[in-house]
Every structure is written in C-alpha cells, then in structure tokens.
Design an enzyme around this catalytic site. Sequence first.
Site, PDB file in Angstrom:
ATOM      1  N   CYS A 260       0.880  -1.188   0.000  1.00  0.00           N
ATOM      2  CA  CYS A 260       0.000   0.000   0.000  1.00  0.00           C
ATOM      3  C   CYS A 260       0.908   1.226   0.000  1.00  0.00           C
ATOM      4  O   CYS A 260       1.060   1.891   1.019  1.00  0.00           O
ATOM      5  CB  CYS A 260      -0.910   0.015   1.224  1.00  0.00           C
ATOM      6  SG  CYS A 260      -1.754  -1.546   1.557  1.00  0.00           S
ATOM      7  N   ALA A 261       1.506   1.522  -1.135  1.00  0.00           N
ATOM      8  CA  ALA A 261       2.666   2.405  -1.157  1.00  0.00           C
ATOM      9  C   ALA A 261       2.354   3.887  -1.130  1.00  0.00           C
ATOM     10  O   ALA A 261       3.225   4.692  -0.794  1.00  0.00           O
ATOM     11  CB  ALA A 261       3.530   2.102  -2.382  1.00  0.00           C
ATOM     12  N   GLY A 262       1.146   4.300  -1.511  1.00  0.00           N
ATOM     13  CA  GLY A 262       0.877   5.730  -1.586  1.00  0.00           C
ATOM     14  C   GLY A 262       0.934   6.425  -0.235  1.00  0.00           C
ATOM     15  O   GLY A 262       0.538   5.829   0.762  1.00  0.00           O
ATOM     16  N   GLY A 264       4.097   7.363  -0.900  1.00  0.00           N
ATOM     17  CA  GLY A 264       5.425   6.994  -1.359  1.00  0.00           C
ATOM     18  C   GLY A 264       6.577   7.202  -0.410  1.00  0.00           C
ATOM     19  O   GLY A 264       7.713   6.863  -0.732  1.00  0.00           O
ATOM     20  N   GLU A 285       0.176   0.509  -5.570  1.00  0.00           N
ATOM     21  CA  GLU A 285      -0.803   1.487  -5.100  1.00  0.00           C
ATOM     22  C   GLU A 285      -2.060   1.362  -5.962  1.00  0.00           C
ATOM     23  O   GLU A 285      -1.977   1.315  -7.195  1.00  0.00           O
ATOM     24  CB  GLU A 285      -0.236   2.906  -5.178  1.00  0.00           C
ATOM     25  CG  GLU A 285      -1.235   4.018  -4.943  1.00  0.00           C
ATOM     26  CD  GLU A 285      -2.004   3.891  -3.640  1.00  0.00           C
ATOM     27  OE1 GLU A 285      -3.241   4.074  -3.661  1.00  0.00           O
ATOM     28  OE2 GLU A 285      -1.364   3.602  -2.604  1.00  0.00           O
ATOM     29  N   ASP A 308      -4.558  -3.290  -6.836  1.00  0.00           N
ATOM     30  CA  ASP A 308      -5.260  -3.420  -5.566  1.00  0.00           C
ATOM     31  C   ASP A 308      -4.533  -4.463  -4.730  1.00  0.00           C
ATOM     32  O   ASP A 308      -4.476  -5.640  -5.100  1.00  0.00           O
ATOM     33  CB  ASP A 308      -6.704  -3.844  -5.823  1.00  0.00           C
ATOM     34  CG  ASP A 308      -7.536  -3.916  -4.549  1.00  0.00           C
ATOM     35  OD1 ASP A 308      -6.964  -3.843  -3.450  1.00  0.00           O
ATOM     36  OD2 ASP A 308      -8.770  -4.048  -4.663  1.00  0.00           O
ATOM     37  N   ASP A 325       1.543  -1.182   5.050  1.00  0.00           N
ATOM     38  CA  ASP A 325       1.251   0.053   5.791  1.00  0.00           C
ATOM     39  C   ASP A 325      -0.220   0.341   5.546  1.00  0.00           C
ATOM     40  O   ASP A 325      -0.592   1.091   4.650  1.00  0.00           O
ATOM     41  CB  ASP A 325       2.150   1.181   5.298  1.00  0.00           C
ATOM     42  CG  ASP A 325       1.933   2.477   6.056  1.00  0.00           C
ATOM     43  OD1 ASP A 325       1.352   2.423   7.158  1.00  0.00           O
ATOM     44  OD2 ASP A 325       2.321   3.538   5.543  1.00  0.00           O
ATOM     45  N   CYS A 378      -0.659   3.635  11.282  1.00  0.00           N
ATOM     46  CA  CYS A 378      -0.436   4.899  11.973  1.00  0.00           C
ATOM     47  C   CYS A 378      -1.616   5.140  12.902  1.00  0.00           C
ATOM     48  O   CYS A 378      -2.243   6.195  12.892  1.00  0.00           O
ATOM     49  CB  CYS A 378      -0.278   6.030  10.976  1.00  0.00           C
ATOM     50  SG  CYS A 378       0.304   7.540  11.756  1.00  0.00           S
TER      51      CYS A 378
END
Length: 443
Positions: A260-262, A264, A285, A308, A325, A378
């Site tokens: 889930c890279a966005g 970045g 992403e 996805d 993440d 987070c």
Amino acid sequence: MAGKVDPARLVAYDVLRAVHAQDAYANLALPALLRERSVTGRDAALATELVGGTLRGLGTYDAVLAAVVDRPPDDEVRDALRLGVHQLLATRVPSHAAVATTVDLVRRRVGHRPSGFVNAVLRKVGAHDLDGWLRRVAPDPDADPVGHAAVVHSHPRWVVERLAEALGERGDELDALLAADNDRPAVTLVARPGLSDVAELPGTPSISPLGVVLEGGDPGEVAAVREGRAGVQDAGSQLVALALARTEVEGPDRAWLDLCAGPGGKAALLGALASQCGARLVAAERQPHRARLVARAVGTTAGVVTADGARPPWAAGRFDRVLVDAPCTGLGALRRRPEARWRRTPDDLSALVPLQRALLESALDSTRPGGVVAYATCSPVVEETAGVVREVLAGRDDVDLADAVPLVPEAVDAAGVHLPGTVQLWPHRHGTDAMFLAVLRRL
C-alpha cells in the site's frame, strides 16, 4: 466599509472553510494557498499557527462558544469564531486585535450582518483566560474523567476512549498522550541510504538513525531533499521501514514489496534500503493518482504498479519481504493531521478493519515460505492493530509472529501491551507518530 484583513488570517480562514466544507486536508490545502497567494515569511508562519492551533483546539473552543451563545451560528461564522477564540485563548495576540481582526474577517468573507454578533461573542470569550474557561466548561474529572479529558485536550470522546484502551496498563499516561497530540510537530528529515547520508542533513539527531529534526526553515531548501535523495518523514515511519529491512529471512532476499505504497514516503526509503541489499522493491498502489506520487517519490529505486493490494495481479509467494502500511483511522498522527480527530467516527472501523485483515492476508499469500511481512498502522487503536494481527494468526497455520521489539532498539519501552512481540510507538514517549508494528514470518 470592511477593515483591511491581513493575508495570514484570510489564508487561515479559507483553509478552515476548505477543511470543514470540502473535506480538504489542511497539510495539503495550506501550502497550496500560501503559494497561490504568495504569502511568505512571518505571514506564512502566522497562517500555519492559526490553522494548526485552531484545528487542534476545536473541541475546547466549541465548548467555550457553546457557553456564550444561545443559538448555533452558521458554519461560515462558526469557523471565524473558532479562529478568534484560538487567538484569544492560546496566542499572544492582544485581545482587542483578536476581536477586531475577526470582525473584519467576517465582514470581508461573510457580510456585515453577523459582525455585531461576532464582536459580542468574542468579547464574552475574552473575559476569561483558557484555564478559567476550562474550569467552567469541562466536566468534573472525578465524575466524568473521559469527558473532562475530551474537553481539556480537545479530542472527541470516542477517541479518548480508544486511546485509553490502547494504552492499556499505562492508562496513567493518557493526559500526556493527549497533550502530545496537540503539540506542533517537528519536521523530521530522512536520509535515503545510498543516495544521501544523515551527516549532510541540517538539524539535530532524531530517534531514527537515518533522521534529523529540522530546527527551522523550509525542508525544500535542503539540497538532498530538493534532489530527492532525502525526504520529509516521521521518525516512526523510518523505524518501521528499518525494522522490515533488519528482519532475518531464510533463503534468497531479492524481491521486496510495499503493498500500500501511496503516497510513497516509506516506499522511497524501502527502495533505497533494498538497493543496498541487492534487492528490488515493487511499490503497489491502487489509486492511479497516488501511484504517480509514489513514482515521483521512489525515482529509480523501485518499480511502481497500479494494483489493488487485496487482489494482487502477481503470483503467490513472489516476495521475500513485504510491508503492509495499512489504511487506518490515522489516530496516531493527530499532531500532523489534527482535523482527522473530528473527521473520523467509530463507524469507520467497521470498514477499515476488514480491509486491514484482507491486506494482511494478501501480503502473507504474496510472501514465500521463509519470508517476512511487516504490518504497520499509523493508529494505536486495538481493533486496527493487535486485533487484526491476532485474528489473522488464528486463521492460519503457516504463519508465526516474530518478536519485533529487538528490531527497533532505538525505541525504549516500545513493546506492545496487547500482543507480545509487537511494537507500539507513542508521541509522548518516543516523539514519533503512534505507529504500530507486527512482523509475521511465513513458515
């Protein structure tokens, strides 16, 4: 004729309206508006303080306003009043200036009709300081400790309850945690290994060995940041990426994945760490516009795919190391995104938790036997952290929970209290976002 309104207050008000009327993010809307209107220097600093301070103190200020008005004001007027109350109760702006500038702002942005009302309300607010108002509007701490904390520290009641639950046996730290959420966050830079060195970054050392705390100025003026060799990244996020890179894997170590890279930030650091190990990162992403942000952040250190993560296009068992993440409530980053506390609701968990479980399952399926997955959020909320990991572990016999605590030696007293072997960082204890980390190994 409306009085002259300074550009800082106009920007601050317009950002607050964008946040509340358009669901804008203050950390994106504010810099854009400052650039658009060429507001710089002291005016930009004032606008930044007014936006951040007003959003952080919203709950307290609304409680004060409710005590002095007999009817709810229109939304446009309410945001101006909040801005005025913040100046009266939490800044060094003289009372007469806080009142007069807010009245002029209302005349400029809303019209003349509500200006008298705003003047009268703010004069009533100015009759007491913040402590005096808290004694009047906060519930009794013995009869309603959660309600008291919610008003004093300006958090929604449900958020206070979830954070108290997350602290567990350390519940006596709740006031410190809530207060830390209202501190203005420091800007932390990260040196991306192989591209830059922490020694070339200005600032003081952070808890991350790759980071420094910028003491002032625009991070974009730092050469390494401007050139993409370093970036702005919370130290907690840096430690999560380092923990995944530090984990031992059995067998080859050539293919890494950020599921889930966005937008970045972690992908850029992971890509640099992978390159140092002779590995290659794939950054996935789902949303095309965020995938473009990822591509801009990682440069040549990673390959970016629009996919996805819950329904990946790659073969199972393809990767040696995977980071999840996961999308979450963001209640661990309230210092940097103060509006999140007012935007999120408990109902969000009913959608997020199943997604988090699905992403973790997908990450494990994407990892070969002997490989590892780092699951991070987070948010310290138990449903999103230990709850997700425990439920996934209960449904699989091919996964083991590794001990992540030794992987983050820089963070003292960071062991998760709800699931042994996990890591929970805290803003009041470690000076980072409240990042959660679990490391799972495919057997």
